[in-house]
Design a protein around this motif. Structure first.
Motif, mmCIF file in Angstrom:
data_model
loop_
_atom_site.group_PDB
_atom_site.id
_atom_site.type_symbol
_atom_site.label_atom_id
_atom_site.label_comp_id
_atom_site.label_asym_id
_atom_site.label_seq_id
_atom_site.Cartn_x
_atom_site.Cartn_y
_atom_site.Cartn_z
ATOM 1 N N PRO A 185 -16.850 21.476 8.578
ATOM 2 C CA PRO A 185 -15.647 22.142 8.077
ATOM 3 C C PRO A 185 -14.341 21.531 8.571
ATOM 4 N N ASN A 186 -14.289 21.073 9.810
ATOM 5 C CA ASN A 186 -13.050 20.471 10.317
ATOM 6 C C ASN A 186 -12.789 19.128 9.646
ATOM 7 N N LEU A 187 -13.846 18.366 9.474
ATOM 8 C CA LEU A 187 -13.726 17.097 8.773
ATOM 9 C C LEU A 187 -13.321 17.329 7.325
ATOM 10 N N LYS A 188 -13.881 18.335 6.700
ATOM 11 C CA LYS A 188 -13.540 18.637 5.304
ATOM 12 C C LYS A 188 -12.065 19.007 5.177
ATOM 13 N N ARG A 189 -11.564 19.806 6.113
ATOM 14 C CA ARG A 189 -10.138 20.172 6.090
ATOM 15 C C ARG A 189 -9.270 18.932 6.212
ATOM 16 N N TRP A 190 -9.606 18.023 7.149
ATOM 17 C CA TRP A 190 -8.870 16.762 7.315
ATOM 18 C C TRP A 190 -8.950 15.923 6.048
ATOM 19 N N PHE A 191 -10.128 15.829 5.469
ATOM 20 C CA PHE A 191 -10.355 15.058 4.253
ATOM 21 C C PHE A 191 -9.444 15.550 3.129
ATOM 22 N N GLU A 192 -9.396 16.838 2.935
ATOM 23 C CA GLU A 192 -8.562 17.409 1.873
ATOM 24 C C GLU A 192 -7.082 17.206 2.168
ATOM 25 N N THR A 193 -6.694 17.321 3.431
ATOM 26 C CA THR A 193 -5.307 17.073 3.829
ATOM 27 C C THR A 193 -4.919 15.626 3.542
ATOM 28 N N MET A 194 -5.796 14.704 3.872
ATOM 29 C CA MET A 194 -5.518 13.290 3.648
ATOM 30 C C MET A 194 -5.357 12.985 2.163
ATOM 31 N N LEU A 195 -6.277 13.486 1.347
ATOM 32 C CA LEU A 195 -6.232 13.178 -0.080
ATOM 33 C C LEU A 195 -5.049 13.846 -0.775
ATOM 34 N N ALA A 196 -4.457 14.847 -0.142
ATOM 35 C CA ALA A 196 -3.280 15.512 -0.719
ATOM 36 C C ALA A 196 -1.991 14.734 -0.466
ATOM 37 N N ARG A 197 -2.021 13.753 0.436
ATOM 38 C CA ARG A 197 -0.827 12.968 0.723
ATOM 39 C C ARG A 197 -0.512 12.065 -0.478
ATOM 40 N N PRO A 198 0.711 12.091 -0.993
ATOM 41 C CA PRO A 198 1.047 11.266 -2.161
ATOM 42 C C PRO A 198 0.758 9.782 -1.962
ATOM 43 N N ALA A 199 1.055 9.262 -0.777
ATOM 44 C CA ALA A 199 0.826 7.838 -0.541
ATOM 45 C C ALA A 199 -0.659 7.500 -0.589
ATOM 46 N N VAL A 200 -1.498 8.382 -0.069
ATOM 47 C CA VAL A 200 -2.940 8.147 -0.102
ATOM 48 C C VAL A 200 -3.446 8.205 -1.538
ATOM 49 N N LYS A 201 -2.986 9.198 -2.288
ATOM 50 C CA LYS A 201 -3.374 9.304 -3.699
ATOM 51 C C LYS A 201 -3.052 8.017 -4.453
ATOM 52 N N LYS A 202 -1.838 7.524 -4.258
ATOM 53 C CA LYS A 202 -1.405 6.319 -4.957
ATOM 54 C C LYS A 202 -2.182 5.097 -4.483
ATOM 55 N N ALA A 203 -2.421 5.021 -3.182
ATOM 56 C CA ALA A 203 -3.049 3.830 -2.603
ATOM 57 C C ALA A 203 -4.469 3.624 -3.095
ATOM 58 N N ILE A 204 -5.243 4.701 -3.228
ATOM 59 C CA ILE A 204 -6.643 4.535 -3.630
ATOM 60 C C ILE A 204 -6.786 4.297 -5.129
ATOM 61 N N GLU A 205 -5.676 4.382 -5.858
ATOM 62 C CA GLU A 205 -5.698 4.043 -7.279
ATOM 63 C C GLU A 205 -5.407 2.566 -7.525
ATOM 64 N N VAL A 206 -4.886 1.879 -6.514
ATOM 65 C CA VAL A 206 -4.515 0.472 -6.685
ATOM 66 C C VAL A 206 -5.771 -0.348 -6.993
ATOM 67 N N GLY A 207 -5.739 -1.033 -8.121
ATOM 68 C CA GLY A 207 -6.858 -1.882 -8.504
ATOM 69 C C GLY A 207 -7.986 -1.164 -9.208
ATOM 70 N N LYS A 208 -7.830 0.119 -9.471
ATOM 71 C CA LYS A 208 -8.904 0.888 -10.099
ATOM 72 C C LYS A 208 -9.255 0.321 -11.476
ATOM 73 N N GLU A 209 -8.237 -0.069 -12.231
ATOM 74 C CA GLU A 209 -8.499 -0.638 -13.562
ATOM 75 C C GLU A 209 -9.178 -1.995 -13.452
ATOM 76 N N GLU A 210 -8.779 -2.790 -12.456
ATOM 77 C CA GLU A 210 -9.437 -4.087 -12.245
ATOM 78 C C GLU A 210 -10.923 -3.889 -11.981
ATOM 79 N N ARG A 211 -11.217 -2.951 -11.121
ATOM 80 C CA ARG A 211 -12.615 -2.716 -10.763
ATOM 81 C C ARG A 211 -13.393 -2.135 -11.935
#
Length: 233
Positions: A185-211
Motif C-alpha cells: 500500500p505505501n508503494l502504491k501510494r507513492w506510485f500513484e503520486t509519481m504518475l500524477a506529476r505532470p513532468a512524469v506523465k509527459k516524460a513517459i510519453e516521449v518516444g511512445k509513437e516511435e516504439r
C-alpha cells in the motif's frame, strides 16, 4: 539562449529516468532515438558517447567551463544534471547520502532484478521455472523494501529526488514482473503520486509513437537476437 542537451534515448525504464529529470528541470533538450531493437546502440558514433553500448546517454554542449561533455549510465546522468542545476540532488552531505543510497539501490538492485524478471517471464525461449521464480521473488522482496521505506515518508529520501525518478520506471510494468501493488500500500501510494506529476506523465510519453511502430519485443525475434546473448565485440 541555452543550447539544448542531446539525449540519446529509447522509451524504456532506463530512458524514462532522464526524460523525467529533464522535464522536471524544464530545460531544453533534443531527443536522439537509439532504437535498441535495431542495433543503433552499436553505431561507432554512439559508442564514442556510450562505450557500454547502452542508452541513455547525453551530450551537454554547455558542460563544465562551457566545454561540451558526454555522460553515459543513467545514475551518473542524474547526478550530473542534479549538480549542474542544483535541483533534486541536495548539496547537504547527509541529505545527499540519503538520495545516493536509494539511487544506487535502484541502479544495482531494482533495475537489474526487474529486468531479469521481465526476461524470464516474457522473452526467454524456454519457460524456465527456476529463473521465473527466482527473479519474481527478488522483485517482490525489493518492492517490500520500498514499501517499508515509504511507510513514514512521501518519497524515498526526505524530498522528491533523482532516486524517485530512477525507481518509478521499474515499477510501471509491475504486472509484467508478476507483482500486485495492492500487496504494497505505501508503494502504491507513492506510485500513484509519481504518475500524477505532470513532468512524469509527459516524460513517459516521449518516444511512445516511435516504439509503437515496432513489434513488441516478445514477438520480435530479430530484436531479441540483437538484445540478448551479446558477447564482447
Amino acid at each position: 539562449m541555452t543550447a539544448p542537451i542531446e539525449l540519446y534515448y529509447w522509451p524504456t525504464p532506463n530512458g524514462w529516468k532522464i526524460t523525467i529529470m529533464l522535464e522536471e528541470l524544464g530545460v531544453p533538450y533534443v531527443v536522439k532515438y537509439v532504437n535498441i531493437g535495431r542495433g543503433d546502440q552499436f553505431a561507432p558514433e554512439f559508442l564514442e558517447i556510450s562505450p557500454n553500448n547502452r542508452m541513455p546517454a547525453i551530450v551537454d554542449p554547455e558542460g563544465p567551463d562551457g566545454v561540451p561533455i558526454s555522460v553515459f549510465e543513467s545514475g551518473a546522468i542524474l547526478q550530473y544534471l542534479g549538480r549542474k542545476y542544483r535541483r533534486f540532488y541536495p548539496s547537504d552531505e547527509r541529505a545527499r547520502v540519503e538520495v545516493e543510497q536509494w539511487l544506487f539501490w535502484q541502479v544495482g538492485g531494482l533495475g537489474p532484478m526487474a529486468g531479469q524478471a521481465h526476461h524470464f517471464r516474457q522473452y526467454a525461449p524456454e519457460r524456465i521455472a527456476y529463473g521465473i521464480e527466482r527473479y519474481t521473488n527478488e522483485v517482490n522482496r525489493l518492492y517490500g523494501v520500498m514499501n517499508k521505506r515509504l511507510a513514514d515518508r512521501p518519497f524515498l529520501a526526505a524530498d522528491y529526488s533523482i532516486a524517485d525518478m530512477a525507481a518509478i520506471g521499474w515499477v510501471i510494468p509491475h504486472e509484467n514482473q508478476g507483482q500486485d501493488l495492492n500487496e504494497f500500500p505505501n508503494l502504491k501510494r507513492w506510485f500513484e503520486t509519481m504518475l500524477a506529476r505532470p513532468a512524469v506523465k509527459k516524460a513517459i510519453e516521449v518516444g511512445k509513437e516511435e516504439r509503437a511502430r515496432q513489434k513488441s519485443l516478445a514477438e520480435d525475434k530479430e530484436a531479441q537476437k540483437i538484445l540478448f546473448g551479446q558477447r564482447a565485440r
